[in-house]
Every structure is written in C-alpha cells, then in structure tokens.
Write an enzyme that holds these catalytic residues in place. Structure first.
Site, PDB file in Angstrom:
ATOM      1  N   TRP A 418       4.244  15.754   3.471  1.00  0.00           N
ATOM      2  CA  TRP A 418       4.921  16.893   3.518  1.00  0.00           C
ATOM      3  C   TRP A 418       3.548  18.025   3.587  1.00  0.00           C
ATOM      4  O   TRP A 418       3.810  18.947   4.171  1.00  0.00           O
ATOM      5  CB  TRP A 418       5.528  17.087   2.355  1.00  0.00           C
ATOM      6  CG  TRP A 418       6.203  18.212   2.359  1.00  0.00           C
ATOM      7  CD1 TRP A 418       7.645  18.668   2.715  1.00  0.00           C
ATOM      8  CD2 TRP A 418       5.894  19.472   1.551  1.00  0.00           C
ATOM      9  NE1 TRP A 418       7.861  19.970   2.298  1.00  0.00           N
ATOM     10  CE2 TRP A 418       6.909  20.399   1.583  1.00  0.00           C
ATOM     11  CE3 TRP A 418       4.933  19.837   0.755  1.00  0.00           C
ATOM     12  CZ2 TRP A 418       6.894  21.562   0.997  1.00  0.00           C
ATOM     13  CZ3 TRP A 418       4.594  21.147   0.389  1.00  0.00           C
ATOM     14  CH2 TRP A 418       5.590  22.150   0.206  1.00  0.00           C
ATOM     15  N   TYR A 422       2.778  21.407   5.956  1.00  0.00           N
ATOM     16  CA  TYR A 422       2.878  22.639   5.232  1.00  0.00           C
ATOM     17  C   TYR A 422       1.560  23.492   5.395  1.00  0.00           C
ATOM     18  O   TYR A 422       1.622  24.558   5.856  1.00  0.00           O
ATOM     19  CB  TYR A 422       2.987  22.637   3.737  1.00  0.00           C
ATOM     20  CG  TYR A 422       3.418  23.961   2.951  1.00  0.00           C
ATOM     21  CD1 TYR A 422       4.746  24.635   3.101  1.00  0.00           C
ATOM     22  CD2 TYR A 422       2.394  24.730   2.521  1.00  0.00           C
ATOM     23  CE1 TYR A 422       4.759  25.662   2.801  1.00  0.00           C
ATOM     24  CE2 TYR A 422       2.765  25.958   2.148  1.00  0.00           C
ATOM     25  CZ  TYR A 422       4.070  26.455   2.227  1.00  0.00           C
ATOM     26  OH  TYR A 422       4.072  27.688   1.582  1.00  0.00           O
ATOM     27  N   ASP A 438      10.955  16.806   4.231  1.00  0.00           N
ATOM     28  CA  ASP A 438      11.338  17.674   3.265  1.00  0.00           C
ATOM     29  C   ASP A 438      12.743  17.699   3.077  1.00  0.00           C
ATOM     30  O   ASP A 438      13.698  17.488   3.897  1.00  0.00           O
ATOM     31  CB  ASP A 438      11.306  19.066   4.095  1.00  0.00           C
ATOM     32  CG  ASP A 438      11.696  20.310   3.252  1.00  0.00           C
ATOM     33  OD1 ASP A 438      10.577  20.717   2.584  1.00  0.00           O
ATOM     34  OD2 ASP A 438      12.679  20.784   3.326  1.00  0.00           O
TER      35      ASP A 438
END
Length: 485
Positions: A418, A422, A438
């Site tokens: 994640w 990002y 997510d």
C-alpha cells in the site's frame, strides 16, 4: 511525436484548450510560433507548420508569440513508457539539470543509456536535449523579463546562463530583439515577491484538489485558506541552501494557477515552478482521463491526482499514515517537522518550519523519531528511506526509473505494498498506480480481496490512480475518517 497537419489545423481553428501544449504552430509569413489557443486571427493553412515543442519551433527559426506566450502552455501527462522517459529528461532540463551536468549524467539519472535517451528524446520532441535546454533557458528568461522587475543580470543567472553577454547574444539571435524590450515597467520600489502563472487544460477541479491538500496539511509547513495553498520549502542549488515559502491561487478566468514566492528564491524559480506543476498535476489531460473513467468521473470532472512538492515528504507521509487516521498522521508529521525541520522567517499564514530533508532524517536517532508518536518499525523505515534518498540510491520524483524504484522501496522493512503504491501515485506521478490492499477501495467496490479489486480496476487502466482519487473523494464525503494520508 507524429503530428497530422490537417488535424492540428482543425484543432487550431477550434481554439479548444484541450489541445493547449500538445502542439505549437509556426506561421511562415510572420516567423512567429503560437499555442493553438492564441487569440490572434487564425493563419491560412498553407502558412502553418506544426511542432511538438517550443524547442522544435525555435530550431526551425520561429520566434515565440508575445501574446499567447508559449512558455505558459501546460505540459504533457501521458503514460507511455518511452514518452515517460523523455518527459522525465525534459523535466530535469526544465529544472536546469544541463546547466551544470552532461547529457550522459542526465541519462544515468533517468536510468537508461545515453544512446537510448537521445533516440527517444528526439522522437518525442523533434530536437536534441541541448536544443531543448537552450530553449528552456530563453523562455524562462523571457518569463522573468515579462513578469518581474528583476535586473537583467539576475534574470540571466536565474535562467541558467553563465554570463549576461552570452544571454544578450542568444536572445537577440533567437528572438530578434534586445531583452530590455520585454523589461517590465518598474515603479521605483523593488518588489519583495514574484508571481508566475502556470497553465493547465480545463476543467480543473480546484476545490476538490485544495480539499485533499487541506485535509492533509502539516501544521507549520502547509496552510490552506480562502482558496489558496501555501507551504514552506528548502532547496539546494549551486551549493547553496534556499529556504522560503510559496503561495498558490487559482485564476480560472485565465486557465492558470498563480504562484507567489519571495524574491530571495529567484535562483530556484525553475525547480519551484516544476514542483508546483507536479504537486497540482497541471500536465494532466482531463478530457482523455475523464472519458476513459466514464461514470466514475462524471460527478467530478477535472479531478487531478495531487502529486508531491517533495517526494521524500510524501514517502514519510505514507509510512506514518499506514493504518491510522488522517488526523493522527497529521499530528505525528507536525511533530516530526517541529523537531527536525528548519525554521522559516517572515513567512505568511503561520508557516514556521520546513519539512526535514532526507539527509537530516537519515542521521536521526530512532528513539527521537519514536518520540513523535510512531512505532520503532516505522521509525526504522523512515530512516532507511531517508538514507537511500540522501545517498542517491533512490530518487522519489517522476523522473526516477519506476520499476527499480518500486523494487527498492519494497526491499525496505516496514514498507508494505500500500505504501509503495501511494508513493508511486503521488511522489513518482505514476498514473496507473493502484493500492490494491486499500480498505476504502474494497469497501466502495464491494471486493473482498486484492485480486478481486485488481480485476475490477483493470477497466480503468492506464489511469487507475485517477480512479483511486475519485473513489477516495467519494468516500471522504461520507466517511471523513478516511485512512488514506
């Protein structure tokens, strides 16, 4: 880049802003080149030559239009890999990389051989990298002459010329005029701030973009108020440290955002403007993206993926923000800035400190970082990323080699997928980044697993990052405690 002359001419007649910055038109009868949105009377088709870049037009002997000002055109935002590498090199050139380094060094910076970079760069822009560098220096100087009352000597140096004599000679040779012809009329009082316009292709969902940034503001480092975003900054350039602030406001009637900064930051105008473009995703093509996303984008046309003014700062945000609320993460980030950042004097809006540089946090004590409210594992991950950035093993900006950078991040303990996605989305500006673990995306799309989420999101490729922003913004309206920092 292949340009069909008939298609370009039809776009020119339409003055459709969706084509702004995608090509430029040289008019043989005047010797001037323009943006396709220029307000002058449209030239006859037989007098037009079309170019992929200002540098190509200038290489062919055309001078920039003083009315539409080609230097204000928005850039590109397409995901093709070769195009991305060429755009990465062009971005570094915009920031003055070739003012102090070689083309070979530029190729190493973007992670390819010099020969390959020369080939794809020529195919993308129709000129060499040295041609583009010279054009960008001249266009930046033209902008400084037009929009500020800086002395010509300061303009020449800020634009990357080694001497005023060299600057005057090239300006006269290329543009057929003395630089002082563009000199902004001064009122006798030296300006304390400078303001520059950055163009974009409409629509621009400014309120949503500003809302995203406002919800994630770091106290003392960023501030959003009355439709304006402000932040502090610390840049190294030419062996010197530059510390200050910027403020950004929207001017929708002109299809630009206006960037204001103190005159003390004049030597780093080029990298600052490039970073603001990345932060606000001004190179995006919302017509293409929104059409591809379909109903998902219908409620918020022109939504951008907020990028990074500083990629390392975004990486720290991502590490701190794993599995905690935005409010909690903001508090931790504020304490990190307060403890390790550099004080900023005479800044507006309560701005007081910079976010710490990678070199500072690379040498930080893990216990001191833990005192800001994070776990030992996350403190170790921040220090490891800081060390990799400070030593040059990782570059966290859109010009970095994507696959190698993501692999290096995955190899750092404490950084999960994640966080990697990002960082790819915001720091590396990768439009197809997708954090398939997510929780918000799973809930919004009714997917129980990461694999199911990936299958569902395949319809949005190569713009999955924009789909993520739409889904997050939808969720934030109903779930203000969204965990995506």
């Amino acid at each position: 880049m292949d340009l069909d002359p008939d298609t370009c001419y039809e776009a020119l007649l339409s003055r459709d802003r969706r084509f702004d910055g995608r090509f430029f038109v040289g008019v043989r009868t005047t010797g001037i080149y323009c943006r396709p949105v220029c307000a002058v009377r449209s030239p006859m088709r037989r007098n037009c030559t079309f170019f992929a870049s200002p540098a190509a037009a200038e290489k062919a002997g055309f001078r920039p239009c003083l009315r539409c000002r080609p230097e204000l055109a928005p850039g590109h935002g397409l995901p093709d890999m070769c195009s991305r590498l060429a755009q990465a090199a062009a971005g570094l050139i915009d920031e003055g990389f070739l003012n102090t380094a070689s083309v070979a060094a530029l190729a190493r910076r973007v992670g390819v051989t010099e020969r390959h970079l020369r080939r794809i760069f020529g195919a993308e822009f129709g000129v060499s990298m040295l041609d583009l560098a010279q054009t960008q220096r001249l266009l930046l100087a033209k902008r400084l002459l037009t929009e500020t009352d800086l002395p010509v000597t300061d303009v020449a140096l800020a634009a990357g010329f080694g001497s005023v004599r060299r600057f005057n000679h090239l300006f006269l040779q290329r543009y057929g005029m003395n630089p002082r012809r563009l000199r902004k009329a001064a009122d006798g009082v030296p300006a304390q701030t400078l303001t520059f316009a950055l163009g974009y292709r409409p629509p621009l969902a400014w309120a949503e973009l500003l809302g995203f940034l406002a919800q994630r503001c770091i106290a003392g480092v960023e501030h959003v108020e009355r439709g304006r975003y402000a932040r502090t900054l610390e840049l190294q350039h030419g062996g010197h440290d530059f510390i200050g602030w910027i403020a950004v406001a929207h001017a929708p009637a002109r299809f630009v955002v206006e960037v204001t900064l103190p005159v003390t930051l004049t030597p780093v105008v080029a990298p600052i403007l490039a970073r603001v473009r990345r932060l606000l995703d001004l190179g995006a093509s919302p017509d293409l993206i929104d059409l591809h996303l379909g109903d998902l984008a219908a409620g918020q046309p022109g939504l951008r993926v907020p990028g990074a003014f500083d990629g390392f700062e975004v990486a720290v945000r991502a590490i701190v923000g794993q599995q905690i609320s935005v409010a909690h993460a903001r508090a931790v980030l504020g304490r990190i800035a307060q403890a390790f950042g550099t004080r900023v004097e005479a800044a507006p809006c309560g701005l007081a400190t910079t976010f710490p540089r990678a070199s500072v946090l690379a040498g930080a004590d893990a216990a001191a970082l833990q005192d800001t409210g994070i776990t030992r594992m996350r403190a170790g991950a921040i220090i490891a990323v800081a060390d990799a950035v400070a030593t040059g093993r990782i570059a966290l900006d859109p010009r970095a080699p994507l696959d190698a950078t993501l692999a290096a991040l995955r190899g750092i303990p404490g950084i999960g997928e994640w966080t990697v996605q990002y960082i790819a989305m915001r720091a590396l500006a990768w439009p197809n980044a997708f954090p398939d673990g997510d929780a918000v995306l799973k809930r919004r799309l009714g997917c129980a697993s990461a694999s199911a989420l990936r299958r569902h999101a395949a319809r949005w490729e190569p713009w999955r990052a924009y789909a993520v922003l739409h889904l997050w913004r939808q969720d934030e309206r109903s779930q203000p405690s969204c965990t995506a920092i």
